[in-house]
Write a protein that holds these residues in place. Structure first.
Motif, short mmCIF file in Angstrom:
data_model
loop_
_atom_site.label_atom_id
_atom_site.label_comp_id
_atom_site.label_asym_id
_atom_site.label_seq_id
_atom_site.Cartn_x
_atom_site.Cartn_y
_atom_site.Cartn_z
N ILE A 101 4.92 0.08 6.03
CA ILE A 101 4.37 -0.07 7.37
C ILE A 101 5.43 -0.54 8.35
O ILE A 101 5.61 0.03 9.43
CB ILE A 101 3.18 -1.05 7.36
N TRP A 102 6.17 -1.55 7.96
CA TRP A 102 7.18 -2.12 8.86
C TRP A 102 8.39 -1.19 9.01
O TRP A 102 9.04 -1.17 10.05
CB TRP A 102 7.61 -3.49 8.36
N THR A 103 8.68 -0.42 7.96
CA THR A 103 9.75 0.56 8.05
C THR A 103 9.40 1.63 9.08
O THR A 103 10.24 2.05 9.89
CB THR A 103 9.98 1.21 6.68
N LYS A 104 8.15 2.03 9.05
CA LYS A 104 7.68 3.04 10.01
C LYS A 104 7.79 2.54 11.44
O LYS A 104 8.05 3.31 12.37
CB LYS A 104 6.22 3.40 9.69
N VAL A 397 -2.11 4.64 -0.72
CA VAL A 397 -1.70 4.00 -1.97
C VAL A 397 -2.02 2.51 -1.89
O VAL A 397 -2.28 1.97 -0.82
CB VAL A 397 -0.20 4.20 -2.25
N GLY A 398 -1.96 1.85 -3.06
CA GLY A 398 -2.21 0.41 -3.10
C GLY A 398 -3.29 0.09 -4.11
O GLY A 398 -4.36 0.70 -4.10
N ILE A 399 -3.01 -0.90 -4.97
CA ILE A 399 -3.99 -1.30 -5.98
C ILE A 399 -4.82 -2.47 -5.49
O ILE A 399 -6.04 -2.39 -5.42
CB ILE A 399 -3.29 -1.68 -7.30
N ALA A 403 -2.99 0.28 2.09
CA ALA A 403 -1.70 0.33 2.78
C ALA A 403 -1.81 0.82 4.22
O ALA A 403 -1.28 1.86 4.60
CB ALA A 403 -0.71 1.18 2.00
N ILE A 404 -2.53 0.06 5.02
CA ILE A 404 -2.62 0.30 6.46
C ILE A 404 -2.41 -1.04 7.17
O ILE A 404 -2.73 -2.09 6.62
CB ILE A 404 -3.97 0.91 6.87
N PRO A 405 -1.87 -1.02 8.38
CA PRO A 405 -1.60 -2.28 9.09
C PRO A 405 -2.83 -3.15 9.27
O PRO A 405 -2.75 -4.38 9.18
CB PRO A 405 -1.05 -1.81 10.44
N GLU A 406 -3.97 -2.53 9.49
CA GLU A 406 -5.19 -3.29 9.77
C GLU A 406 -5.72 -4.08 8.59
O GLU A 406 -6.54 -4.98 8.75
CB GLU A 406 -6.30 -2.34 10.26
N PHE A 407 -5.24 -3.74 7.38
CA PHE A 407 -5.81 -4.41 6.20
C PHE A 407 -5.49 -5.89 6.16
O PHE A 407 -6.25 -6.67 5.61
CB PHE A 407 -5.34 -3.73 4.91
N GLN A 408 -4.38 -6.28 6.71
CA GLN A 408 -4.03 -7.70 6.72
C GLN A 408 -5.13 -8.51 7.39
O GLN A 408 -5.54 -9.57 6.89
CB GLN A 408 -2.70 -7.90 7.44
N ASP A 409 -5.62 -8.03 8.51
CA ASP A 409 -6.68 -8.72 9.24
C ASP A 409 -8.04 -8.50 8.58
O ASP A 409 -8.82 -9.44 8.38
CB ASP A 409 -6.71 -8.23 10.69
N LEU A 410 -8.33 -7.25 8.20
CA LEU A 410 -9.61 -6.92 7.58
C LEU A 410 -9.79 -7.67 6.27
O LEU A 410 -10.83 -8.31 6.04
CB LEU A 410 -9.68 -5.42 7.32
N GLY A 411 -8.79 -7.61 5.39
CA GLY A 411 -8.90 -8.26 4.10
C GLY A 411 -9.07 -9.76 4.20
O GLY A 411 -9.83 -10.37 3.45
#
Length: 447
Positions: A101-104, A397-399, A403-411
């Protein structure tokens, strides 16, 4: 696409961060002889903070100023610093979730070229899952792994023996729940199992999502339909919450990785499901009362063949650093074979930050120290499948994360509600129904 989360951070936190950049832990001094490193407060990071001055700094003349924070605080701090381009840190520990995400977004220095120029680093020795998880869409390496991990079950062998219990090498979650009930109270003050209850996408969210996967659930379907209150997600979450409430550690809503590590090492719980990287600390007699008495089993399953997660805590260099040369020298050293040998010789081979290099598992001293957990750790890492961790296709991807930016807040928001359910302040149904609404709002951005 830049997420709402990062946009809010950039707007609201920029002023505060730019102000603190000039304070004691702030911007790097000139000349490239001093760098600022921000890292998570796990045992492996605490070790490097102790070893750096008399080794790396002595050899290179580069002073390293460490800032060590608990996992949730680290994630917020590093996101703020890098997203706002405040430039407070030259190196930061991030993970497999952040790198693509940050690389993008163009926030990170490419590091593969530095590794290629250092023959002693031996880039080809890095485990393939680690390299893949820390590379951008261009195939270049943007973070150097400090240690890698999957997840597995750890248990007190003495307690199991006394109770006449044999823990299967590949247990189901129902078997673990049954064992937890039998060993709860096996010793005064001992609970059956430790499972993270501390809110946070990378705290409670990590083990819980791996349980959701093997119960047949997922955060989103392949076509971005939110599934947080689906039957499978509810079944998994109810199982997790019930198990913690009935047989879990004291103070579960405040228990993250560190608290569970302490509980297991001090004989306050009989079992613990968490990161494979915890084994080194459990086997250290200087800090663990159960060193040499720990058994290990693969991550418990329900509907899938395996359920272990995949993660790497890795060194990354923000584009804002003015000390790229010094920062790269530190990162190459910190992820090197030389550093692993230093830890083995100085602190004990069980404490080596493993899970990133094939050669680590060929070192005789490490093989001996990690005899009980080395092989299962390596096989768990190599067997993890971020592209297909459940029983249905995924949109990313992701277990143990999406792997989306919003997951940090959502999770984090969803696990706050689930943590409240563990504390008895709300129900799982309400927590997941509220979480479903949040997930649906996220899904709209991708459909």
């Amino acid at each position: 696409m830049r997420s709402t989360r990062y946009a809010l951070i950039a707007g609201a936190a920029a002023t505060a961060l730019l102000t603190t950049a000039c304070s004691g832990a702030g911007g790097s001094s000139g000349g490239g002889k001093s760098i600022n490193v921000l890292m998570v407060g796990n045992p492996q990071m605490e070790d490097i903070a102790k070893l750096t001055k008399d080794t790396f700094t002595k050899d290179t003349g580069i002073k390293v100023n460490f800032t060590v924070l608990p996992e949730n605080e680290l994630r917020d701090k590093v996101t703020q610093d890098i997203a706002t381009q405040a430039g407070q840190y030259d190196v930061a520990t991030i993970g497999a979730y952040e790198v693509p995400i940050w690389t993008k977004n163009g926030w990170l220095h490419e590091l593969g070229s530095y590794a290629d120029k250092d023959a002693s680093f031996d880039k080809a020795d890095l485990l393939k899952p680690m390299v893949q998880s820390l590379s951008g869409s261009d195939g270049k390496l943007y973070a150097l792994p400090f240690y890698g991990e999957s997840s597995f079950l750890m248990y007190n062998k003495d307690v199991m023996k006394a109770k006449g219990i044999t823990v299967p090498e590949r247990p189901t979650w129902q078997q673990i729940a049954d064992i937890a009930a039998k060993v709860d109270g096996a010793e005064p003050g001992m609970r059956g199992i430790c499972l993270r209850g501390l809110a946070g996408w990378g705290e409670l969210g990590a083990p819980l999502t791996s349980v959701v996967n093997t119960f047949g659930g997922t955060w989103f379907t392949k076509d971005w339909k939110a599934q947080v209150n689906s039957p499978a997600f509810k079944k998994a979450t109810n199982f997790y919450v019930d198990l913690v409430r009935k047989h879990g550690e004291a103070g579960a809503p405040q228990a993250g990785f560190t608290e569970c590590l302490n509980a297991m090492s001090q004989k306050k719980v009989a079992m613990w499901y968490d990161a494979t990287s915890a084994a080194g600390s459990l086997e250290d007699p200087k800090s663990s009362k159960i060193a040499g008495h720990v058994g290990y089993a693969y991550a418990p399953t329900v509907e899938t063949k395996s359920s272990g997660w995949l993660w790497a805590w890795a060194w990354a260099m923000p584009k804002t650093t003015k000390n790229a040369d010094a920062a790269s020298k530190f990162m190459l050293w910190a992820s090197s074979k030389k550093y692993e040998k230093l830890v083995g010789d100085k602190l004990g081979w069980s404490r080596v930050p493993a899970g990133k290099r094939a050669s680590t598992y060929e070192i005789p001293q490490y093989q001996k120290a990690a005899a009980s957990f080395g092989d299962i750790t390596l096989k768990s890492i190599e067997g993890a499948d971020p592209a297909n961790p459940g029983i249905q296709p995924r949109p990313t991807v992701g277990i143990q994360y999406v792997a989306i930016p919003e997951f940090q807040d959502l999770g984090t928001k969803v696990t706050q509600e689930i943590s409240a359910a563990i504390a008895g302040r709300t129900s799982v149904d309400k927590a997941l129904n509220d979480g479903q609404k949040l997930a649906e709002n996220v899904a709209k951005n991708y459909r």
